[in-house]
Design a protein around this motif. Structure first.
Motif, PDB file in Angstrom:
ATOM      1  N   SER A 184       0.839  -1.197   0.000  1.00  0.00           N
ATOM      2  CA  SER A 184       0.000   0.000   0.000  1.00  0.00           C
ATOM      3  C   SER A 184       0.870   1.242   0.000  1.00  0.00           C
ATOM      4  O   SER A 184       2.032   1.218   0.420  1.00  0.00           O
ATOM      5  N   ASN A 185       0.293   2.350  -0.482  1.00  0.00           N
ATOM      6  CA  ASN A 185       0.915   3.667  -0.338  1.00  0.00           C
ATOM      7  C   ASN A 185      -0.076   4.644   0.280  1.00  0.00           C
ATOM      8  O   ASN A 185      -0.072   5.842  -0.022  1.00  0.00           O
ATOM      9  N   ASN A 186      -0.932   4.108   1.159  1.00  0.00           N
ATOM     10  CA  ASN A 186      -1.978   4.919   1.770  1.00  0.00           C
ATOM     11  C   ASN A 186      -1.407   6.091   2.578  1.00  0.00           C
ATOM     12  O   ASN A 186      -1.981   7.183   2.586  1.00  0.00           O
ATOM     13  N   GLU A 187      -0.283   5.854   3.246  1.00  0.00           N
ATOM     14  CA  GLU A 187       0.277   6.937   4.050  1.00  0.00           C
ATOM     15  C   GLU A 187       0.871   8.040   3.195  1.00  0.00           C
ATOM     16  O   GLU A 187       0.891   9.211   3.594  1.00  0.00           O
TER      17      GLU A 187
ATOM     18  N   PHE B 193      -6.261   8.535  -1.761  1.00  0.00           N
ATOM     19  CA  PHE B 193      -6.056   8.380  -3.210  1.00  0.00           C
ATOM     20  C   PHE B 193      -4.955   7.360  -3.437  1.00  0.00           C
ATOM     21  O   PHE B 193      -4.042   7.557  -4.221  1.00  0.00           O
ATOM     22  N   HIS B 194      -5.064   6.239  -2.737  1.00  0.00           N
ATOM     23  CA  HIS B 194      -3.934   5.311  -2.679  1.00  0.00           C
ATOM     24  C   HIS B 194      -4.138   4.077  -3.543  1.00  0.00           C
ATOM     25  O   HIS B 194      -5.234   3.792  -4.024  1.00  0.00           O
ATOM     26  N   ASP B 195      -3.033   3.336  -3.715  1.00  0.00           N
ATOM     27  CA  ASP B 195      -3.040   2.035  -4.373  1.00  0.00           C
ATOM     28  C   ASP B 195      -2.830   0.968  -3.295  1.00  0.00           C
ATOM     29  O   ASP B 195      -2.218   1.228  -2.259  1.00  0.00           O
ATOM     30  N   GLU B 196      -3.320  -0.237  -3.571  1.00  0.00           N
ATOM     31  CA  GLU B 196      -3.177  -1.310  -2.578  1.00  0.00           C
ATOM     32  C   GLU B 196      -3.309  -2.666  -3.266  1.00  0.00           C
ATOM     33  O   GLU B 196      -4.116  -2.832  -4.186  1.00  0.00           O
ATOM     34  N   VAL B 197      -2.503  -3.617  -2.808  1.00  0.00           N
ATOM     35  CA  VAL B 197      -2.559  -5.003  -3.292  1.00  0.00           C
ATOM     36  C   VAL B 197      -2.622  -5.891  -2.054  1.00  0.00           C
ATOM     37  O   VAL B 197      -1.688  -5.902  -1.257  1.00  0.00           O
ATOM     38  N   ASP B 198      -3.707  -6.625  -1.895  1.00  0.00           N
ATOM     39  CA  ASP B 198      -3.997  -7.304  -0.635  1.00  0.00           C
ATOM     40  C   ASP B 198      -3.978  -8.823  -0.704  1.00  0.00           C
ATOM     41  O   ASP B 198      -4.505  -9.415  -1.659  1.00  0.00           O
ATOM     42  N   ILE B 199      -3.404  -9.418   0.333  1.00  0.00           N
ATOM     43  CA  ILE B 199      -3.721 -10.782   0.740  1.00  0.00           C
ATOM     44  C   ILE B 199      -4.349 -10.656   2.122  1.00  0.00           C
ATOM     45  O   ILE B 199      -3.696 -10.183   3.057  1.00  0.00           O
TER      46      ILE B 199
ATOM     47  N   ILE C 104      -6.741   0.739  -7.131  1.00  0.00           N
ATOM     48  CA  ILE C 104      -5.946   1.688  -7.892  1.00  0.00           C
ATOM     49  C   ILE C 104      -6.486   3.083  -7.642  1.00  0.00           C
ATOM     50  O   ILE C 104      -7.656   3.359  -7.936  1.00  0.00           O
ATOM     51  N   ARG C 105      -5.649   3.930  -7.067  1.00  0.00           N
ATOM     52  CA  ARG C 105      -6.003   5.331  -6.805  1.00  0.00           C
ATOM     53  C   ARG C 105      -7.395   5.438  -6.193  1.00  0.00           C
ATOM     54  O   ARG C 105      -8.254   6.179  -6.659  1.00  0.00           O
ATOM     55  N   GLY C 106      -7.604   4.684  -5.128  1.00  0.00           N
ATOM     56  CA  GLY C 106      -8.900   4.646  -4.469  1.00  0.00           C
ATOM     57  C   GLY C 106      -9.257   5.977  -3.844  1.00  0.00           C
ATOM     58  O   GLY C 106      -8.402   6.749  -3.433  1.00  0.00           O
TER      59      GLY C 106
ATOM     60  N   ASP D 194      -2.869   1.868 -17.819  1.00  0.00           N
ATOM     61  CA  ASP D 194      -2.310   2.613 -16.690  1.00  0.00           C
ATOM     62  C   ASP D 194      -3.389   2.940 -15.665  1.00  0.00           C
ATOM     63  O   ASP D 194      -3.108   3.063 -14.469  1.00  0.00           O
ATOM     64  N   ALA D 195      -4.638   3.096 -16.126  1.00  0.00           N
ATOM     65  CA  ALA D 195      -5.730   3.482 -15.225  1.00  0.00           C
ATOM     66  C   ALA D 195      -6.173   2.347 -14.318  1.00  0.00           C
ATOM     67  O   ALA D 195      -6.839   2.587 -13.307  1.00  0.00           O
ATOM     68  N   THR D 196      -5.805   1.110 -14.662  1.00  0.00           N
ATOM     69  CA  THR D 196      -6.264  -0.033 -13.872  1.00  0.00           C
ATOM     70  C   THR D 196      -5.114  -0.808 -13.250  1.00  0.00           C
ATOM     71  O   THR D 196      -5.262  -1.988 -12.914  1.00  0.00           O
TER      72      THR D 196
END
Length: 296
Positions: free
Chosen positions: A104-107, A112-118, A137-139, A191-193
């Motif tokens: 994640s890059n939420n901080e 407006f962050h990206d995240e990849v979760d398990i 993506i850019r949530g 790039d958008a997804t």
């Protein structure tokens, strides 16, 4: 009489399911062996709940009780790489509890962050854990985050022993692996997804009673506290955000260019056929104008 006994034995043999009947075929390649393990303190630090975190013989234990959960974060951000940990989950009643390992890059980009979760979604007595994979993506921070969930019931009990869970992220794709078995590949369609900004590696255990178990039907029950998760065999290898541009992204296959081998593809499709319980692309209730990768 002998013939009848043989016939009856043959019928029983084919009626009794094999213990390996739903065990995935070999992927033929083991990417975890290509990356060195590290001690927790070499690559990570506590993020929150330090009083609910302990380290013993290279295994990190974090737990959730009525007062707090706990989380940790990598020291460095990455722009691509292989990120894995061997994890052992809490047995019994764990409804409402999330045990997670994610990027994640939420901080850095709040709202407006990206995240990849398990994420391991806790469960009730006698029911299996659900492993949820997800990509943001850019949530946005207004409740309109578009999730891309795929959920699985594993072919083993994740509370009995450590198993290795990993995310491989490079500019072309994201691949989720369980014990080196690829269970999902999320390709870069546009790039958008696709997440392109640097991310940190995180792990955590926390109360998500509002949605974690059967859409919030079952809540965390602190009569069963503490809820404990153990992490070891940490791997975080790839191109950091500070690496030179010539740093070459890692691959989940023998191909330096990325992708999966034919055998890895076959194994992944087999897992999705036998163990996947939800795919956002097949959910008719979803607005797929927001997830163009489902039909592109």
């Amino acid at each position: 009489m002998a013939f009848q006994l043989i016939f009856m034995f043959a019928i029983l043999f084919f009626m009794v399911p094999s213990s390996n009947a739903y065990w995935p075929p070999s992927p033929g390649y083991w990417p975890s062996s290509k990356f060195k393990s590290m001690s927790f303190y070499k690559g990570f630090r506590n993020l929150w709940g330090p009083q609910h975190q302990s380290l013993d013989q290279h295994a990190l234990t974090i737990w959730l009780d009525r007062t707090s959960g706990s989380g940790f974060k990598s020291v460095r951000p990455f722009r691509s790489g292989y990120f894995g940990a061997s994890i052992k989950l809490h047995p019994g009643y764990t409804a409402g509890v999330i045990t997670a390992f994610y990027l994640s890059n939420n901080e850095a980009h709040p709202g407006f962050h990206d995240e990849v979760d398990i994420e391991f979604l806790g469960t009730t007595f006698g029911k299996p854990y659900t492993l949820q994979t997800n990509v943001y993506i850019r949530g946005s921070g207004d409740g309109k985050i578009i999730g891309r969930e795929m959920k699985f019931h594993l072919w083993f009990d994740p509370t009995k022993d450590f198993h290795h869970y990993a995310i491989l992220w490079n500019p072309k794709e994201i691949i989720f692996l369980v014990d080196d078995v690829p269970i999902r590949r999320y390709p870069r369609k546009s790039d958008a997804t696709f997440p392109l900004r640097p991310m940190w590696v995180y792990g955590s255990i926390w109360d998500a009673s509002s949605w974690a178990t059967e859409d919030g039907k079952y809540k965390a029950d602190y009569r069963y506290q503490p809820f404990v998760a153990r992490y070891t065999n940490f791997k975080a290898s790839g191109c950091t955000a500070y690496a030179p541009l010539r740093c070459h992204p890692v691959s989940a296959s023998p191909y330096r260019s990325g992708g999966l081998t034919r055998q890895q593809h076959f194994t992944m499709r087999w897992v999705q056929s036998h163990h996947m319980i939800y795919n956002y692309c097949r959910d008719i209730k979803r607005d797929h104008r927001l997830t163009p990768e489902c039909w592109s």
